[in-house]
Enzyme design. Structure first.
Site, PDB file in Angstrom:
ATOM      1  N   ASP A   1     -15.355  -3.346  -1.974  1.00 44.57           N
ATOM      2  CA  ASP A   1     -15.074  -3.182  -0.552  1.00 44.57           C
ATOM      3  C   ASP A   1     -16.423  -3.070   0.140  1.00 44.57           C
ATOM      4  OD1 ASP A   1     -12.444  -2.984  -1.395  1.00 44.57           O
ATOM      5  OD2 ASP A   1     -12.535  -0.807  -1.534  1.00 44.57           O
TER       6      ASP A   1
ATOM      7  N   ASP B   1       0.852  -1.190   0.000  1.00 42.76           N
ATOM      8  CA  ASP B   1       0.000   0.000   0.000  1.00 42.76           C
ATOM      9  C   ASP B   1       0.885   1.236   0.000  1.00 42.76           C
ATOM     10  OD1 ASP B   1      -2.020  -1.797   0.157  1.00 42.76           O
ATOM     11  OD2 ASP B   1      -2.863  -1.092   2.051  1.00 42.76           O
TER      12      ASP B   1
END
Length: 247
Positions: A130, A8
């Site tokens: 998500d 990330d």
């Protein structure tokens, strides 16, 4: 099933967030390319990159780092998510050597964009769903929609989407185990292969996914667990390979 290490990216560094909160970030490395090298040496067969700044800003911010990793490992499949909202951005990443682009927010708000992207870049598009309590979240998880993850997944079946990355927001970065039930339900409800994400803590969580015997689950993304040492990439991949051999 593939074990897919996550890198990330925030402000050029490799970080992990808890539950998607930008102000709850742990910096694990200032050199994401070196971090990619570490996971390649551990035997990973695919990398999951996320441009966190891009997810919040709606356009690529850490693109140079992504390109550097793709150039360093031309034979390694790389998937990138975060801030992918235009066909131009997809083209940029594909030209840079990225194997798959993950469309998240735009897939929820404008599903027809996924259709366009799949047509323009066949085999290159992954949809990132998500979810919180089964409902899809958008804009770096800042907004929860009224759209059910399963319904949206079915909507994309005819488009030729390569996979769905399914993340349970409540689990992500918390290392409390992946939401196996919801992941299996999604894989069984749709013909699109599913990559599990969020909450994987140790080898036991990988075993739980394997024990469901769900052919539709083709991978598991892991972040904090491999950075904090509660999961070993090589060991986890070996377990998955063993399961495949047994079948």
């Amino acid at each position: 099933m593939l074990i897919i290490p996550a890198i990330d990216l925030k402000d050029g560094a490799c970080v992990r967030l808890r539950q998607g909160l930008m102000d709850d970030a742990t910096v694990f490395s200032d050199d994401p390319v070196a971090m990619a090298a570490k996971w390649v040496q551990a035997g990973c067969r695919r990398l999951h990159l996320v441009d966190l700044n891009g997810a919040f800003e709606g356009q690529p911010v850490n693109g140079e780092v992504v390109t550097a990793i793709a150039k360093r490992y031309p034979d390694l499949p790389i998937q990138i998510g975060g801030g992918i909202r235009t066909l131009e951005t997809i083209e940029h990443y594909v030209r840079a050597g990225v194997s798959y682009v993950i469309i998240g927010t735009k897939a929820v708000k404008e599903p027809e964009f996924v259709t366009e992207a799949c047509r323009a870049f066949p085999g290159k598009v992954i949809v990132g769903l998500d979810a919180k309590d089964g409902f899809v979240a958008t804009d770096g998880w800042a907004e929860v929609s009224s759209v059910q993850a399963v319904d949206l997944a079915r909507r994309f079946e005819a488009d030729g989407v390569s996979a769905i990355v399914y993340t349970d927001i409540a689990k992500d970065g918390m290392m409390q185990g992946c939401n196996v039930e919801a992941t299996v339900a999604l894989a069984n409800a749709s013909r699109i292969p599913v990559i599990a994400s969020g909450g994987i803590h140790n080898i036991g969580d990988i075993q739980k996914l394997l024990d469901t015997n769900t052919p539709g689950i083709i991978g598991a993304i892991t972040g904090r667990a491999i950075y904090e040492g509660t999961l070993d990439v090589a060991e986890a991949q070996a377990l998955c390979d063993l399961k495949l051999k047994d079948e």
